[in-house]
Each structure stands twice: as structure tokens, then as C-alpha cells.
Design a protein around this motif. Sequence first.
Motif, PDB file in Angstrom:
ATOM      1  N   HIS A   1      52.237  36.980  53.614  1.00 55.54           N
ATOM      2  CA  HIS A   1      51.554  37.320  52.360  1.00 55.54           C
ATOM      3  C   HIS A   1      50.798  36.119  51.799  1.00 55.54           C
ATOM      4  O   HIS A   1      49.894  36.286  50.975  1.00 55.54           O
ATOM      5  N   MET A   2      51.126  34.916  52.246  1.00 61.41           N
ATOM      6  CA  MET A   2      50.375  33.746  51.789  1.00 61.41           C
ATOM      7  C   MET A   2      48.921  33.816  52.254  1.00 61.41           C
ATOM      8  O   MET A   2      48.037  33.221  51.624  1.00 61.41           O
ATOM      9  N   PHE A   3      48.674  34.537  53.355  1.00 58.52           N
ATOM     10  CA  PHE A   3      47.306  34.739  53.826  1.00 58.52           C
ATOM     11  C   PHE A   3      46.737  36.077  53.356  1.00 58.52           C
ATOM     12  O   PHE A   3      45.581  36.165  52.950  1.00 58.52           O
ATOM     13  N   TRP A   4      47.559  37.125  53.418  1.00 58.90           N
ATOM     14  CA  TRP A   4      47.061  38.473  53.094  1.00 58.90           C
ATOM     15  C   TRP A   4      46.863  38.670  51.603  1.00 58.90           C
ATOM     16  O   TRP A   4      46.178  39.607  51.197  1.00 58.90           O
ATOM     17  N   PHE A   5      47.467  37.801  50.801  1.00 58.28           N
ATOM     18  CA  PHE A   5      47.350  37.943  49.354  1.00 58.28           C
ATOM     19  C   PHE A   5      45.893  38.056  48.916  1.00 58.28           C
ATOM     20  O   PHE A   5      45.527  38.934  48.129  1.00 58.28           O
ATOM     21  N   VAL A   6      45.058  37.175  49.436  1.00 56.42           N
ATOM     22  CA  VAL A   6      43.652  37.159  49.022  1.00 56.42           C
ATOM     23  C   VAL A   6      42.978  38.477  49.376  1.00 56.42           C
ATOM     24  O   VAL A   6      42.250  39.065  48.562  1.00 56.42           O
ATOM     25  N   PHE A   7      43.236  38.980  50.580  1.00 58.36           N
ATOM     26  CA  PHE A   7      42.581  40.209  51.020  1.00 58.36           C
ATOM     27  C   PHE A   7      43.087  41.425  50.244  1.00 58.36           C
ATOM     28  O   PHE A   7      42.292  42.277  49.824  1.00 58.36           O
ATOM     29  N   SER A   8      44.404  41.513  50.069  1.00 55.89           N
ATOM     30  CA  SER A   8      44.957  42.673  49.369  1.00 55.89           C
ATOM     31  C   SER A   8      44.538  42.699  47.908  1.00 55.89           C
ATOM     32  O   SER A   8      44.177  43.744  47.365  1.00 55.89           O
ATOM     33  N   ARG A   9      44.554  41.531  47.262  1.00 50.85           N
ATOM     34  CA  ARG A   9      44.150  41.484  45.865  1.00 50.85           C
ATOM     35  C   ARG A   9      42.655  41.746  45.719  1.00 50.85           C
ATOM     36  O   ARG A   9      42.215  42.391  44.765  1.00 50.85           O
ATOM     37  N   ALA A  10      41.860  41.242  46.663  1.00 49.15           N
ATOM     38  CA  ALA A  10      40.417  41.488  46.603  1.00 49.15           C
ATOM     39  C   ALA A  10      40.122  42.974  46.736  1.00 49.15           C
ATOM     40  O   ALA A  10      39.263  43.517  46.023  1.00 49.15           O
ATOM     41  N   TYR A  11      40.853  43.644  47.625  1.00 53.38           N
ATOM     42  CA  TYR A  11      40.628  45.082  47.791  1.00 53.38           C
ATOM     43  C   TYR A  11      41.063  45.850  46.545  1.00 53.38           C
ATOM     44  O   TYR A  11      40.334  46.727  46.055  1.00 53.38           O
ATOM     45  N   MET A  12      42.251  45.526  46.031  1.00 54.46           N
ATOM     46  CA  MET A  12      42.741  46.239  44.854  1.00 54.46           C
ATOM     47  C   MET A  12      41.846  45.984  43.646  1.00 54.46           C
ATOM     48  O   MET A  12      41.550  46.894  42.865  1.00 54.46           O
ATOM     49  N   GLY A  13      41.409  44.733  43.493  1.00 56.27           N
ATOM     50  CA  GLY A  13      40.506  44.428  42.392  1.00 56.27           C
ATOM     51  C   GLY A  13      39.192  45.170  42.517  1.00 56.27           C
ATOM     52  O   GLY A  13      38.632  45.643  41.519  1.00 56.27           O
ATOM     53  N   SER A  14      38.703  45.291  43.745  1.00 60.11           N
ATOM     54  CA  SER A  14      37.455  46.016  43.980  1.00 60.11           C
ATOM     55  C   SER A  14      37.623  47.497  43.679  1.00 60.11           C
ATOM     56  O   SER A  14      36.758  48.125  43.051  1.00 60.11           O
ATOM     57  N   GLU A  15      38.742  48.053  44.134  1.00 56.51           N
ATOM     58  CA  GLU A  15      38.966  49.488  43.905  1.00 56.51           C
ATOM     59  C   GLU A  15      39.115  49.796  42.417  1.00 56.51           C
ATOM     60  O   GLU A  15      38.517  50.742  41.896  1.00 56.51           O
ATOM     61  N   PHE A  16      39.920  48.972  41.737  1.00 57.08           N
ATOM     62  CA  PHE A  16      40.122  49.211  40.311  1.00 57.08           C
ATOM     63  C   PHE A  16      38.849  48.941  39.516  1.00 57.08           C
ATOM     64  O   PHE A  16      38.489  49.709  38.618  1.00 57.08           O
ATOM     65  N   GLY A  17      38.173  47.835  39.825  1.00 58.08           N
ATOM     66  CA  GLY A  17      37.023  47.445  39.024  1.00 58.08           C
ATOM     67  C   GLY A  17      35.762  48.220  39.332  1.00 58.08           C
ATOM     68  O   GLY A  17      35.096  48.737  38.427  1.00 58.08           O
ATOM     69  N   ALA A  18      35.427  48.304  40.630  1.00 56.48           N
ATOM     70  CA  ALA A  18      34.158  48.924  41.011  1.00 56.48           C
ATOM     71  C   ALA A  18      34.240  50.440  41.095  1.00 56.48           C
ATOM     72  O   ALA A  18      33.235  51.126  40.894  1.00 56.48           O
ATOM     73  N   VAL A  19      35.427  50.978  41.401  1.00 54.03           N
ATOM     74  CA  VAL A  19      35.566  52.422  41.587  1.00 54.03           C
ATOM     75  C   VAL A  19      36.150  53.094  40.343  1.00 54.03           C
ATOM     76  O   VAL A  19      35.603  54.074  39.832  1.00 54.03           O
ATOM     77  N   ARG A  20      37.248  52.542  39.830  1.00 59.14           N
ATOM     78  CA  ARG A  20      37.935  53.182  38.707  1.00 59.14           C
ATOM     79  C   ARG A  20      37.519  52.626  37.349  1.00 59.14           C
ATOM     80  O   ARG A  20      37.945  53.140  36.312  1.00 59.14           O
ATOM     81  N   ASN A  21      36.732  51.547  37.379  1.00 54.25           N
ATOM     82  CA  ASN A  21      36.322  50.889  36.131  1.00 54.25           C
ATOM     83  C   ASN A  21      37.535  50.508  35.274  1.00 54.25           C
ATOM     84  O   ASN A  21      37.580  50.746  34.069  1.00 54.25           O
ATOM     85  N   ALA A  22      38.529  49.930  35.947  1.00 55.26           N
ATOM     86  CA  ALA A  22      39.759  49.522  35.267  1.00 55.26           C
ATOM     87  C   ALA A  22      40.190  48.161  35.798  1.00 55.26           C
ATOM     88  O   ALA A  22      39.690  47.683  36.818  1.00 55.26           O
ATOM     89  N   ARG A  23      41.109  47.539  35.096  1.00 56.05           N
ATOM     90  CA  ARG A  23      41.646  46.252  35.523  1.00 56.05           C
ATOM     91  C   ARG A  23      42.904  46.457  36.361  1.00 56.05           C
ATOM     92  O   ARG A  23      43.647  47.409  36.129  1.00 56.05           O
ATOM     93  N   ASP A  24      43.119  45.555  37.301  1.00 54.96           N
ATOM     94  CA  ASP A  24      44.371  45.598  38.066  1.00 54.96           C
ATOM     95  C   ASP A  24      45.263  44.430  37.677  1.00 54.96           C
ATOM     96  O   ASP A  24      46.141  44.032  38.409  1.00 54.96           O
ATOM     97  N   TRP A  25      45.003  43.863  36.518  1.00 52.73           N
ATOM     98  CA  TRP A  25      45.851  42.779  36.028  1.00 52.73           C
ATOM     99  C   TRP A  25      46.264  43.025  34.594  1.00 52.73           C
ATOM    100  O   TRP A  25      46.983  42.324  33.985  1.00 52.73           O
TER     101      TRP A  25
END
Length: 214
Positions: free
Chosen positions: A190-214
Motif C-alpha cells: 500500500h506504500m506504492f498503491w496508495f497514490v494510485f488508489s487515492r488518485a482514482y477515488m479522488g477522481s471518481e468523487f471529484g470529477a464524476v460525483r462532484n463530491a469530496r473523498d476527504w
Amino acid sequence: MESYWIPFVWLAFVGLLGGTAFKIVQMGRLASREKTVFPTLDAKHGARSVLHWLLPFGTRNMRLRPFFTVVSFAFHACLLITPLFVMGHAVLWQQSWGISWWSLPAPVADFMSLVVVAGGLFFILRRIAAPQVRNVTTWSDYAIVLLVIAPFVTGFVAHQGWLPSKHAIALHIASGIAWLLAIPFTRLAHMFWFVFSRAYMGSEFGAVRNARDW
């Protein structure tokens, strides 16, 4: 470090880098099969999510659990900084490669090692005591935490001289090698995948759902 350990140390770094590269390629192929992963990624929202989750108390979840947040950030900071800047490792880099850099004072390195050990024990106790965590915990979760703190325990013991130097250093090197080899193939990745997983979740929440994931 005794010369007979050198091939094993090289094996550990080759396993770490090779295993990580293999996993990245594997995950990339899996992601490409899902038609929504790469099209969903958005640089702005992804970077914003990663930044918020890297900052202490940058998310609502962190602010709701201040003690856990402090322990977690202290644990991870010491986990990453101590092996890089402890004096013994810096000396080995200089002797092997002629590369020298600043090292931590010995008392500071000892304290940071103890922070890692204490943090690891806290995570184990939390998995035992907290039902919401205990219900999804398996024996491997405990084993991984013990594996992570083992190099810090053995390094601290070696520095304090509580065991014969040869035995303590051997345990320290062996546990460090096991730790490095385990990173790509366990949840430590997860020390490596953290960046990818958070980037995807942030993109989905922000760009698709117009919401924050934090």
C-alpha cells in the motif's frame, strides 16, 4: 556487515524493485480491462485527494480520530525516515558506494525506532480490541505488523548491545531482508498503491460525483 550477507541484501533489493515493477504492470493490465478506470482519472481531483490524505488531519476521518491519526502519522514517518538516515546504514552506503549523507543522531534514531515498535504494538492491540477491525482481521495481519517492526526491534537491540553483536546484526539483516521481499507481495505494497488508489477515488468523487473523498 559480513560479506556473506551481501548476496542476500542484493536479492532483497532486486526482489523489491522487480516485484514492485511486476505488480505495477499487472495492476495496469487489470485496470485497462475495466473500461472506467483510466477514463475516470483526473489529474486535478486525483492530486487534491492524495494531498489531503498525506497531510495530518487533512481529512474528516482523521479529525474524528485524532489519537489514531497522531499515532499513524508518527509511525509511518519514523518507519520511512529511520532506515534511510540511521547512522549505521549511512556508513554502509558510504563504504559500499561512496555516497554520504546526513544521518540521525543515535538517540534520535533510537527514539524513532521505539516509536515504530510502539505504533506497531498499538495497531495489534487495536485489531484485538476494536470489534470493527477485529472482525476483518486474519493471522496474516498480525504477522505483517510483526514483520514490519522486527528490523526496528533487532536494530535497537543491536545498538544497545543486549545481544552479542554478531547475532544481533544477523537478526537485524535477516528481518530487514524479509521485510523488503514482502513489500511487493503483501499489504505492505500500500506504500506504492496508495497514490494510485487515492488518485482514482479522488477522481471518481471529484470529477464524476462532484463530491469530496476527504
